[in-house]
Design a protein around this motif. Structure first.
Motif, PDB file in Angstrom:
ATOM      1  N   SER A 176       0.828  -1.198   0.000  1.00 21.69           N
ATOM      2  CA  SER A 176       0.000   0.000   0.000  1.00 21.69           C
ATOM      3  C   SER A 176       0.871   1.259   0.000  1.00 21.69           C
ATOM      4  CB  SER A 176      -0.972  -0.017   1.193  1.00 21.69           C
ATOM      5  OG  SER A 176      -0.263  -0.173   2.378  1.00 21.69           O
ATOM      6  N   LYS A 177       2.046   1.187   0.630  1.00 22.18           N
ATOM      7  CA  LYS A 177       2.927   2.356   0.601  1.00 22.18           C
ATOM      8  C   LYS A 177       3.416   2.622  -0.828  1.00 22.18           C
ATOM      9  CE  LYS A 177       4.453   2.521   5.351  1.00 22.18           C
ATOM     10  NZ  LYS A 177       5.541   2.361   6.327  1.00 22.18           N
ATOM     11  N   LEU A 178       3.740   1.524  -1.539  1.00 21.40           N
ATOM     12  CA  LEU A 178       4.175   1.683  -2.926  1.00 21.40           C
ATOM     13  C   LEU A 178       3.038   2.215  -3.773  1.00 21.40           C
ATOM     14  CD1 LEU A 178       6.335  -1.545  -3.380  1.00 21.40           C
ATOM     15  CD2 LEU A 178       7.158   0.813  -3.460  1.00 21.40           C
ATOM     16  N   ALA A 179       1.838   1.739  -3.489  1.00 22.47           N
ATOM     17  CA  ALA A 179       0.685   2.196  -4.259  1.00 22.47           C
ATOM     18  C   ALA A 179       0.464   3.688  -4.059  1.00 22.47           C
ATOM     19  CB  ALA A 179      -0.562   1.410  -3.839  1.00 22.47           C
ATOM     20  N   GLU A 180       0.665   4.156  -2.814  1.00 22.31           N
ATOM     21  CA  GLU A 180       0.499   5.579  -2.537  1.00 22.31           C
ATOM     22  C   GLU A 180       1.476   6.429  -3.344  1.00 22.31           C
ATOM     23  OE1 GLU A 180       0.158   7.321   1.434  1.00 22.31           O
ATOM     24  OE2 GLU A 180      -0.501   5.310   2.082  1.00 22.31           O
ATOM     25  N   LEU A 181       2.650   5.838  -3.596  1.00 21.35           N
ATOM     26  CA  LEU A 181       3.651   6.565  -4.385  1.00 21.35           C
ATOM     27  C   LEU A 181       3.435   6.348  -5.878  1.00 21.35           C
ATOM     28  CD1 LEU A 181       6.802   5.882  -2.222  1.00 21.35           C
ATOM     29  CD2 LEU A 181       5.783   8.122  -2.646  1.00 21.35           C
ATOM     30  N   GLY A 182       2.354   5.737  -6.210  1.00 23.58           N
ATOM     31  CA  GLY A 182       2.022   5.609  -7.626  1.00 23.58           C
ATOM     32  C   GLY A 182       2.465   4.301  -8.272  1.00 23.58           C
ATOM     33  N   CYS A 183       2.997   3.386  -7.496  1.00 22.75           N
ATOM     34  CA  CYS A 183       3.387   2.106  -8.071  1.00 22.75           C
ATOM     35  C   CYS A 183       2.353   1.051  -7.690  1.00 22.75           C
ATOM     36  CB  CYS A 183       4.764   1.663  -7.594  1.00 22.75           C
ATOM     37  SG  CYS A 183       6.055   2.810  -8.025  1.00 22.75           S
ATOM     38  N   GLU A 184       1.256   1.044  -8.405  1.00 23.00           N
ATOM     39  CA  GLU A 184       0.222   0.059  -8.130  1.00 23.00           C
ATOM     40  C   GLU A 184       0.709  -1.315  -8.587  1.00 23.00           C
ATOM     41  OE1 GLU A 184      -2.816   0.614  -6.860  1.00 23.00           O
ATOM     42  OE2 GLU A 184      -2.987   2.814  -6.921  1.00 23.00           O
ATOM     43  N   ASP A 185       0.328  -2.333  -7.870  1.00 21.29           N
ATOM     44  CA  ASP A 185       0.650  -3.721  -8.235  1.00 21.29           C
ATOM     45  C   ASP A 185       2.142  -3.937  -8.472  1.00 21.29           C
ATOM     46  OD1 ASP A 185      -2.035  -4.375  -8.150  1.00 21.29           O
ATOM     47  OD2 ASP A 185      -2.325  -3.627 -10.198  1.00 21.29           O
ATOM     48  N   ALA A 186       2.950  -3.260  -7.690  1.00 20.25           N
ATOM     49  CA  ALA A 186       4.394  -3.421  -7.873  1.00 20.25           C
ATOM     50  C   ALA A 186       4.826  -4.837  -7.454  1.00 20.25           C
ATOM     51  CB  ALA A 186       5.152  -2.396  -7.038  1.00 20.25           C
ATOM     52  N   ILE A 187       4.196  -5.334  -6.398  1.00 22.80           N
ATOM     53  CA  ILE A 187       4.555  -6.670  -5.919  1.00 22.80           C
ATOM     54  C   ILE A 187       3.463  -7.650  -6.333  1.00 22.80           C
ATOM     55  CG2 ILE A 187       5.040  -8.083  -3.887  1.00 22.80           C
ATOM     56  CD1 ILE A 187       5.927  -5.483  -2.495  1.00 22.80           C
ATOM     57  N   GLU A 188       3.859  -8.595  -7.121  1.00 24.85           N
ATOM     58  CA  GLU A 188       2.892  -9.574  -7.613  1.00 24.85           C
ATOM     59  C   GLU A 188       3.047 -10.867  -6.814  1.00 24.85           C
ATOM     60  OE1 GLU A 188       2.548 -12.215 -11.586  1.00 24.85           O
ATOM     61  OE2 GLU A 188       3.077 -10.091 -11.896  1.00 24.85           O
ATOM     62  N   THR A 189       1.908 -11.475  -6.440  1.00 21.44           N
ATOM     63  CA  THR A 189       1.981 -12.724  -5.690  1.00 21.44           C
ATOM     64  C   THR A 189       1.926 -13.900  -6.641  1.00 21.44           C
ATOM     65  OG1 THR A 189       0.750 -11.642  -3.942  1.00 21.44           O
ATOM     66  CG2 THR A 189       0.958 -14.028  -3.795  1.00 21.44           C
ATOM     67  N   ARG A 190       2.827 -14.836  -6.464  1.00 27.28           N
ATOM     68  CA  ARG A 190       2.779 -16.080  -7.236  1.00 27.28           C
ATOM     69  C   ARG A 190       2.361 -17.183  -6.280  1.00 27.28           C
ATOM     70  NH1 ARG A 190       5.752 -16.297 -12.161  1.00 27.28           N
ATOM     71  NH2 ARG A 190       5.153 -14.373 -13.200  1.00 27.28           N
ATOM     72  N   LYS A 191       1.226 -17.750  -6.544  1.00 28.63           N
ATOM     73  CA  LYS A 191       0.692 -18.799  -5.660  1.00 28.63           C
ATOM     74  C   LYS A 191       1.729 -19.878  -5.387  1.00 28.63           C
ATOM     75  CE  LYS A 191      -3.457 -18.894  -3.887  1.00 28.63           C
ATOM     76  NZ  LYS A 191      -4.561 -18.209  -4.562  1.00 28.63           N
ATOM     77  N   LYS A 192       1.939 -20.164  -4.133  1.00 24.30           N
ATOM     78  CA  LYS A 192       2.814 -21.251  -3.692  1.00 24.30           C
ATOM     79  C   LYS A 192       4.287 -21.061  -4.030  1.00 24.30           C
ATOM     80  CE  LYS A 192      -0.003 -25.232  -2.817  1.00 24.30           C
ATOM     81  NZ  LYS A 192      -0.337 -26.602  -3.149  1.00 24.30           N
ATOM     82  N   GLN A 193       4.622 -19.910  -4.650  1.00 20.33           N
ATOM     83  CA  GLN A 193       6.027 -19.730  -5.005  1.00 20.33           C
ATOM     84  C   GLN A 193       6.649 -18.546  -4.281  1.00 20.33           C
ATOM     85  OE1 GLN A 193       7.230 -20.534  -9.205  1.00 20.33           O
ATOM     86  NE2 GLN A 193       5.033 -20.307  -9.540  1.00 20.33           N
ATOM     87  N   GLY A 194       5.927 -17.444  -4.293  1.00 18.90           N
ATOM     88  CA  GLY A 194       6.482 -16.266  -3.638  1.00 18.90           C
ATOM     89  C   GLY A 194       6.021 -14.993  -4.284  1.00 18.90           C
ATOM     90  N   TYR A 195       6.905 -14.021  -4.362  1.00 18.48           N
ATOM     91  CA  TYR A 195       6.552 -12.705  -4.884  1.00 18.48           C
ATOM     92  C   TYR A 195       7.538 -12.266  -5.956  1.00 18.48           C
ATOM     93  CZ  TYR A 195       4.165 -12.776  -0.397  1.00 18.48           C
ATOM     94  OH  TYR A 195       3.404 -13.144   0.671  1.00 18.48           O
ATOM     95  N   ILE A 196       7.037 -11.374  -6.831  1.00 10.83           N
ATOM     96  CA  ILE A 196       7.928 -10.766  -7.811  1.00 10.83           C
ATOM     97  C   ILE A 196       7.765  -9.261  -7.736  1.00 10.83           C
ATOM     98  CG2 ILE A 196       8.415 -10.459 -10.263  1.00 10.83           C
ATOM     99  CD1 ILE A 196       7.497 -13.190 -10.818  1.00 10.83           C
ATOM    100  N   LEU A 197       8.877  -8.559  -7.703  1.00  6.35           N
ATOM    101  CA  LEU A 197       8.812  -7.106  -7.800  1.00  6.35           C
ATOM    102  C   LEU A 197       8.935  -6.759  -9.271  1.00  6.35           C
ATOM    103  CD1 LEU A 197       8.817  -4.500  -6.011  1.00  6.35           C
ATOM    104  CD2 LEU A 197      11.284  -4.442  -6.356  1.00  6.35           C
ATOM    105  N   ARG A 198       7.911  -6.047  -9.781  1.00  6.07           N
ATOM    106  CA  ARG A 198       7.905  -5.757 -11.227  1.00  6.07           C
ATOM    107  C   ARG A 198       8.721  -4.523 -11.529  1.00  6.07           C
ATOM    108  NH1 ARG A 198       6.438  -8.824 -14.478  1.00  6.07           N
ATOM    109  NH2 ARG A 198       5.345 -10.665 -13.697  1.00  6.07           N
TER     110      ARG A 198
END
Lengths: 338, 220
Positions: free
Chosen positions: B198-220
């Motif tokens: 949510s902090k990233l979203a406030e700075l204008g980076c919506e959906d910066a962190i994507e969740t991968r089911k059962k694997q983890g996260y990706i920063l786009r």
């Protein structure tokens, strides 16, 4: 050596002396020797007897009293012959020489055992380092080919690693030689290493770790302390209460002359009857019976390591509530100056 | 890409180690001929050397001493000897870190990247999607607004930023947090990630962190 005992020991001699005196008197009377001469002979005989026995008694008394006195004062009693002078009477000399031979043979025997024990310990130390290589290799493989099994393999490998460490530190704690280094060790780093090593197990049971005041440094061997805290943490993660979130809190406290490290959990605790015996070798107690796989060695090794490093470890507990271990580290201004 | 040179006589370990490093985006090479270890290591021109102590010919400590006469290349000692003596000796000969086998691979990677960063000594201001990352202040800014991150959020964000575009597992994030003395549990990680989002979203980076089911996260 008491005079009465000595005389009792010499009973045979007095008996023979009495018989020979009797025989002498018999012959002297038979040859009609004058009474005065007989009396003189008896007095000379008696004086000779007394003089001989007194000299003999004091000669031996001096030696044996000296020996007993030194034996009482001696810490390692088998060294007695080193403390004595070779006596000047025959039976004492024979015994003294016997002592020396027996002692030499015992020393050889003891050193043979010591060599065997040292060899064994060296082998264990080497073996532990060797076994870590395939474990490390497997851990990397499990990570590189991580699928669902990978994590399970990792868990088992960590167990193997834990058990081999126990063997290593057991061998080290029994060793008479100094193979540790005492230096200033920051508690924060040590605790972090222990926590990292146990992270997966802690997460499996949902445990959290709280720390407080760990900015202190203590005088200890870092690796040994890491092992000790690892054992305490493994126990805390093993003896948890069903339905209560396990919390381990580690805090340090500085006193004028020492630093106290508290290691507290909210697990099953130890019953009052068991508490005084938890540091004994192979003691498992109530908890050990209730939970499988207790060897009773972990805390024993921790205690021996503490003894060797000069730290004092104590335990406090309330059944069903908490267990708290406290390790006291001595502060040494001398080290700080250097 | 950083070059890492492995000095390790156990074949299985050095090959797995090389694979681990290559999978993590490093260039990895290892020593096979220990007869001439000093020249080989120096000739490799690596950015970092991982060195075992129990190696044939010159042992690791002696080799380290020899290398230090010539170069300041960072060296991490990786050994199965758990004794304070070896650690003290290695550090005094100029090792940058000391890790005992068996090690958690994630921790090893963390230490490698920490040592490399220290060696590069770059000012740690990086950018992400036009956001300035300020390590010292623990904040992100887009020039006009500044958003402060908590210590945990910063650790997570930095870790993901270093591995931007590839999957970061929860396990790795946990290791990174615990390595920085933040002994949080699973729930806390989830909370920290959603706050960071949510902090990233406030700075204008919506959906910066994507969740991968059962694997983890990706920063786009």
């Amino acid at each position: 050596m008491k005079l009465r005992e000595y005389l009792k020991d010499r009973l045979w001699f007095f008996l023979i002396a009495a018989i020979s005196l009797g025989l002498m008197l018999l012959f002297l009377t038979a040859y009609r020797v004058s009474v005065q001469l007989t009396a003189t002979i008896c007095v000379i005989f008696g004086l000779f007897l007394i003089a001989e026995e007194t000299a003999g008694f004091f000669r031996k008394k001096r030696f044996y009293d000296d020996m007993q006195g030194k034996l009482d004062g001696l810490d390692k009693k088998y060294l007695i012959h080193e403390m004595l002078k070779r006596p000047d009477f025959l039976d004492g000399q024979i015994m003294y020489d016997g002592f020396c031979i027996a002692n030499k043979s015992m020393c050889e025997n003891v050193s043979a055992y010591k060599r065997t024990a040292d060899d064994f310990r060296e082998f264990i130390e080497m073996w532990v380092h060797e076994i870590k290589l395939p474990v490390a290799s497997l851990q990397l493989m499990a990570h590189n080919h991580s699928d669902e099994l990978g994590e399970k393999f990792q868990e088992q490998l960590r167990r193997i690693d834990g058990y081999t460490d126990q063997v290593l530190y057991y061998a080290r704690s029994e060793n008479a030689e100094k193979d540790y280094i005492i230096k200033e060790t920051p508690l924060k780093r040590t605790v972090a290493n222990v926590a990292l090593k146990n992270r997966e197990s802690a997460q499996l049971c949902g445990a959290s770790i709280e720390t407080e005041g760990l900015d202190l440094s203590v005088m200890t061997d870092g690796k040994w302390l890491e092992f000790m805290l690892g054992q305490l943490m493994a126990n805390s993660l093993k003896y948890t209460v069903e339905g209560r979130e396990p919390v381990i809190s580690i805090s340090a406290e500085e006193l004028p002359d020492r630093v106290l490290l508290h290691f507290r959990d909210n697990g099953t605790g130890i019953s009052e009857a068991d508490l005084p015996r938890i540091f004994e070798k192979s003691f498992t107690g109530e908890n050990g019976r209730a939970y499988a796989k207790s060897t009773g060695m972990g805390l024993y090794i921790v205690k021996s390591l503490c003894d060797r490093l000069g730290h004092i470890i104590t335990a406090a507990s309330e059944k069903g509530e908490y267990t708290e271990f406290t390790i006291a580290f001595a502060k040494n201004q001398f080290y700080k100056m250097v | 890409m950083s070059r890492i040179y492995i000095v390790e006589d156990d074949r299985s370990i050095r090959e797995e180690l090389a694979e681990l490093l290559r999978n993590s985006g490093y260039e990895a090479e290892f020593l096979t001929d220990f007869a001439n270890s000093r020249a080989e290591v120096l000739g490799a021109k690596a950015d970092l050397i991982l060195m075992d102590i129990n190696i044939p010919n010159l042992n690791g400590e002696q080799l380290l001493k020899e290398i230090r006469k010539e170069t300041d290349t960072p060296v991490i000692m990786v050994t199965s000897r758990t004794s304070e003596t070896d650690e003290v000796l290695s550090m005094s000969y100029g090792a940058d870190d000391y890790i005992t086998k068996p090690y958690n691979p994630t921790i090893l990677l963390l230490r490698i990247s920490a040592v490399l960063k220290r060696a590069a000594a770059t000012v740690s201001v990086q950018t992400y999607n036009g956001l300035q990352v300020n390590d010292a202040k623990g904040s992100l800014s887009d020039g006009s607004r500044e958003m402060t991150l908590t210590k945990n959020e910063m650790i997570i964000f930095r870790f993901m930023l270093d591995r931007k575009g590839s999957i970061v597992t929860r396990d790795e994030l946990m290791t990174a947090l615990w390595d920085n003395d933040e002994f949080v549990n699973d729930n806390a990680l989830t909370v920290n990630i959603s706050r960071l989002r949510s902090k990233l979203a406030e700075l204008g980076c919506e959906d910066a962190i994507e969740t991968r089911k059962k694997q983890g996260y990706i920063l786009r």
